[in-house]
Scaffold this active site. Sequence first.
Site, PDB file in Angstrom:
ATOM      1  N   TYR A 124       0.873  -1.158   0.000  1.00  0.00           N
ATOM      2  CA  TYR A 124       0.000   0.000   0.000  1.00  0.00           C
ATOM      3  C   TYR A 124       0.923   1.225   0.000  1.00  0.00           C
ATOM      4  O   TYR A 124       1.998   1.183   0.612  1.00  0.00           O
ATOM      5  CB  TYR A 124      -0.793   0.077   1.300  1.00  0.00           C
ATOM      6  CG  TYR A 124      -2.160  -0.543   1.368  1.00  0.00           C
ATOM      7  CD1 TYR A 124      -3.042  -0.531   0.304  1.00  0.00           C
ATOM      8  CD2 TYR A 124      -2.597  -1.088   2.580  1.00  0.00           C
ATOM      9  CE1 TYR A 124      -4.322  -1.070   0.440  1.00  0.00           C
ATOM     10  CE2 TYR A 124      -3.874  -1.627   2.709  1.00  0.00           C
ATOM     11  CZ  TYR A 124      -4.726  -1.616   1.638  1.00  0.00           C
ATOM     12  OH  TYR A 124      -5.985  -2.132   1.771  1.00  0.00           O
TER      13      TYR A 124
ATOM     14  N   ALA B  43      -6.403   0.312   5.833  1.00  0.00           N
ATOM     15  CA  ALA B  43      -5.142  -0.080   6.463  1.00  0.00           C
ATOM     16  C   ALA B  43      -4.941   0.380   7.907  1.00  0.00           C
ATOM     17  O   ALA B  43      -3.817   0.392   8.393  1.00  0.00           O
ATOM     18  CB  ALA B  43      -3.962   0.387   5.608  1.00  0.00           C
TER      19      ALA B  43
ATOM     20  N   GLU C 164     -11.314  -1.716  -2.028  1.00  0.00           N
ATOM     21  CA  GLU C 164     -12.628  -2.142  -1.534  1.00  0.00           C
ATOM     22  C   GLU C 164     -13.702  -1.096  -1.782  1.00  0.00           C
ATOM     23  O   GLU C 164     -14.515  -0.817  -0.910  1.00  0.00           O
ATOM     24  CB  GLU C 164     -12.572  -2.362  -0.020  1.00  0.00           C
ATOM     25  CG  GLU C 164     -11.565  -3.358   0.408  1.00  0.00           C
ATOM     26  CD  GLU C 164     -11.548  -3.476   1.910  1.00  0.00           C
ATOM     27  OE1 GLU C 164     -11.440  -2.439   2.574  1.00  0.00           O
ATOM     28  OE2 GLU C 164     -11.653  -4.585   2.401  1.00  0.00           O
TER      29      GLU C 164
ATOM     30  N   GLU D  18      -6.415  -9.767  -0.524  1.00  0.00           N
ATOM     31  CA  GLU D  18      -6.070  -9.729   0.902  1.00  0.00           C
ATOM     32  C   GLU D  18      -6.729 -10.938   1.520  1.00  0.00           C
ATOM     33  O   GLU D  18      -7.953 -11.059   1.454  1.00  0.00           O
ATOM     34  CB  GLU D  18      -6.652  -8.504   1.608  1.00  0.00           C
ATOM     35  CG  GLU D  18      -5.945  -7.215   1.337  1.00  0.00           C
ATOM     36  CD  GLU D  18      -6.643  -6.033   2.033  1.00  0.00           C
ATOM     37  OE1 GLU D  18      -7.278  -6.219   3.079  1.00  0.00           O
ATOM     38  OE2 GLU D  18      -6.553  -4.928   1.479  1.00  0.00           O
TER      39      GLU D  18
HETATM   40  C1  IPT Z   1      -9.349  -4.774   4.944  1.00  0.00           C
HETATM   41  C2  IPT Z   1      -8.743  -3.513   4.315  1.00  0.00           C
HETATM   42  O1  IPT Z   1      -8.695  -3.605   2.929  1.00  0.00           O
HETATM   43  C3  IPT Z   1      -7.349  -3.320   4.838  1.00  0.00           C
HETATM   44  O2  IPT Z   1      -6.888  -2.062   4.422  1.00  0.00           O
HETATM   45  C4  IPT Z   1      -7.298  -3.428   6.338  1.00  0.00           C
HETATM   46  O3  IPT Z   1      -8.005  -2.366   6.881  1.00  0.00           O
HETATM   47  C5  IPT Z   1      -7.921  -4.735   6.742  1.00  0.00           C
HETATM   48  O4  IPT Z   1      -9.230  -4.785   6.312  1.00  0.00           O
HETATM   49  C6  IPT Z   1      -7.986  -4.954   8.238  1.00  0.00           C
HETATM   50  O5  IPT Z   1      -6.725  -4.894   8.770  1.00  0.00           O
HETATM   51  S1  IPT Z   1     -11.044  -4.894   4.665  1.00  0.00           S
HETATM   52  C7  IPT Z   1     -11.640  -6.395   5.307  1.00  0.00           C
HETATM   53  C8  IPT Z   1     -11.800  -6.396   6.783  1.00  0.00           C
HETATM   54  C9  IPT Z   1     -12.959  -6.698   4.657  1.00  0.00           C
END
Ligand code: IPT
Length: 974
Positions: free
Chosen positions: A88, A133, A192, A282
């Site tokens: 990121y 994040a 997202e 992710e």
């Molecule tokens: C996901 C986010 O894309 C990432 O940036 C980070 O915030 C992560 O969650 C949690 O650490 S979103 C996911 C929980 C659907």
Amino acid sequence: MLLKGVLTSISLAITAITSTSAVPVGHSFEGRQEDGPVTWDTHNLIVNGERLFLFSGEFHYYRLPSPGLWFDIAEKFKALEFNGISFYFDWGYHSPKKGVYDFNGVRNVQKAFDAAKAADLHVITRAGPYINAEVDCGGFPGWLVNQYDMARKSNPENDANSAEWLEAIDKFLVPNQITKGGNIILNQIDNEYADNVDENYMEMIKNKFKEDGMDVPTIFNDIGSPNGNWITGPGSVDIYGWDSYPLGFDCANPTVWQNNRSTHWRDMHELLNPDQPFALYEFQGGAFDPWGGPGYDACRQLVNEQYAKVYYKNNYGQGATIQNLYMTYGGTSWGGLAKPSVYTSYDYGAPISEPGLMTPKGYEVKLQGTFFHTVKPFLTTERFEPKSDNSDIILIDGLADVNTNTKFYIAQHWDTASEEKDEFHITMETSDGTFEVPQDGKLILNGRDAKILTSDYDFNSHHLVYSTSEIFTHQAMGSHDVILVYAYEEEDGEFAIKVKNDKRVKVETEDESVSHSVDNGILTLNYKHPDGTTPIYISGAGKDLLVLVAGYSSATRWWAPITDAKKNERVLIQGPYLVRSAEVKGRTVAFKGDIDETTDIQIVAPESIRSFTWNGKEISMSPTGHGTWSGTLDFGNPEVKYTDLSEATWKYSPGAPESQPDFDDSDWIKANRTKSNSVTIPDTWPILYADDYGYHTGNIWFRGTFQGTSQITGFNLTCHSGAASAWIVWLNGHYLGGFDVGNQDFTNLNGTLIDPEGENIISILLWTTGHEDDWNADDNYKQARGFTKSELLGVSNQTIWSIDWRIQGNLGGEDLADPVRGPYNEGGLFGERNGWHLPGFPDDDWEEASIPESENRTGVSWYRTTFEMDIPQGYDAPMSLRFEDDSKARYRSLVFLNGWQLGRYANDLGPQTQYYLPKGILNTSGENTLAIAVIAVDEAAQIGKVILEPYTILESGIPEAELVESPSYSDRTQ
Ligand code: IPT
């Protein structure tokens, strides 16, 4: 936000199906060349002609302010068999002010690309503009809080601001693409983006990247499950994928697996984007922990190696061939980088811990990665229905390679969280016949375990009929081949290969549990997985074959570093804590790695190899036959020297003159605004939101002056700030209290603290914890940090100017006093504004003091000392500062190492007590300056013990990490 992460798969499946009536028609390259270096089909990404299982790990360079260590982390990714790294990029980290961008020093992202390249990792870039994040504003810069128009929407103001960021970061992304000789293979558009969407915004971001020269495939990370966003139509990307966090974030219940694995993903992939590989951009690699949470040991237990076995293998069973683990190394949300819900450490319970250490989950993913980087038929499979005899309890996903007869059987419990140990047989239909496997002994599936079994597989010069042990890797070693298989200790194993001539087969081993039979051209071995690794040597079956059978814990310490990437040649080494790399130089293998104690090692190398080095030093190894060697790596007796802080001389100064009535605030900004672009509606005026006055991080001072009258009985204040914020109020220098966010009435003050005839002064210190994120694309990041209400009580004719407010944050506001350490390093404490945290600040006339403090101190107290460090060459001793304090009075602390704010401690909230001091910021062979600011939230507080100590000591092949530039007090120009 957690809600989204735990939506049930059923409801998601339904939404997704109904919202995608139009099935996409293949990928469109949008002007890129179909014969470019990155292409794809339904199975894989294909990079320079090579099919990949892209096993990537998430890393945030901004969470490790020491570029030298990025090389260390990248090497560790490679060692754990990641072949990709996902970055990121945090807009706010680079931009203190509109139009101002900084990519120097710790912000030099080029070094992150260099580190990835040095470790031969493919790169996924995710530059937002929005990233989430758990960072301040979800990655937006503080100054964007004052934007009038909505973020993540297309409108002239937001388009211009987003383009400004992309233009700045694209200067680094574009030349690092694989099409330009770099490592970037995929580029994500926003993050997202699924709620409150505006397709023109997606288009705008996509076009800006393209215009600037981004020509690798674009990707989108859908929110939490396959919802089908941006697959077709405006804003659509080349390779769609989604994220998932099946265990959620409740580390307080570390044994509760709250969601079963997904079973419908393969269908969703086939429905949504069948022409693209199945991508999880992710997938849960750990979990974050909030202020007051149970701490990262609990998260590491929740998202442990068993989780990694069951859920990751399930992903493979569903057909995923792109999997990015978020996080793989979490790091540190230093300074004001964190969003309100999380504290300084972002360890995340990830495969690599915050100080860069190995974990059981790290070892588990290495086992998985080595398998699918070795066993190539695993990359191109289709599903089949295997037959088994315990199918009510044990689910077996069948994967059949489309090019060969190789089949894989992924076994797991239907009830994902089951703790039962169960037995099963699989009917394996192979080109060598049909077998009820195992034919002898038991095949066991432990609770919270999953296994990938292989049949009908040509490896090196042999043919595997099947194995009930999982494959780690196999290699040709000259005149013989070697294959390493494993399972938990004591479990039975059955391993069958084809032989040319039944009569000539010879099986040699010292392990008495091993038996064998040869029948009809098939040699079957039966054995128990040992507490270690058993060599079994097979001759007379074509080329000789060394079968290494390992128990699980022994297997976790096997490494197969690549010696020739093109030929996928590897050597094998067992024992070390970490093997970073191996290089064949003539008849020598040169290993680089780390050990945590004197370690017995075994090596398996081609027969041409005669000698070995470890971190540049020759090691004495004895041949043990069949290309194997044994020896010992000595830990040595490292003398890691560092000052005992309990004996250090500390200097002390009080640091809250602003709380006193005679403080001169005439050069502070007058709070005179009546309008704000915040989403927080004020109850009274003037606007008392720090961001409106250009202060976006850390501690903020507010001072309000009012003319006393006999009517005024007190005042009222409502604080609006993030979770874990605190604010402390003084009236005319008298402490009135320390509070959480919310409303407070200060009453009955007339005739006591309020002077009815003269001027009265309210001083407030607000400890902020960052801005919210923009998870729903609804501008939530614009929530105020400050006060929504300030009113005198008992007054009938109150005007908005009844209290004359002034505000003070970090020195210079958006014109940073310290651009090197950047926008999140310092806030508005008197000591911060005056450089007390910096090396070289002249503290000679400060009082001497001790820590633990013996006095009860009010307001803000500053402590400074210097300490020495000496970590001998060839050792790594990641250091920390640990608070040990059971005091009841509430206080908060900021920890500055050589001027860098590396810790926020809250003794009233916890859980974090130990703060990582990364090498590079920390001078490991010389002097360091430590400054600690203590803010009493109660009327007075006393700081307890602070202890300097290593997390561990390793004899290490860690690359040199240069010292980061740390400007001193005399460099300060403002
Ligand atoms: C996901 C986010 O894309 C990432 O940036 C980070 O915030 C992560 O969650 C949690 O650490 S979103 C996911 C929980 C659907």
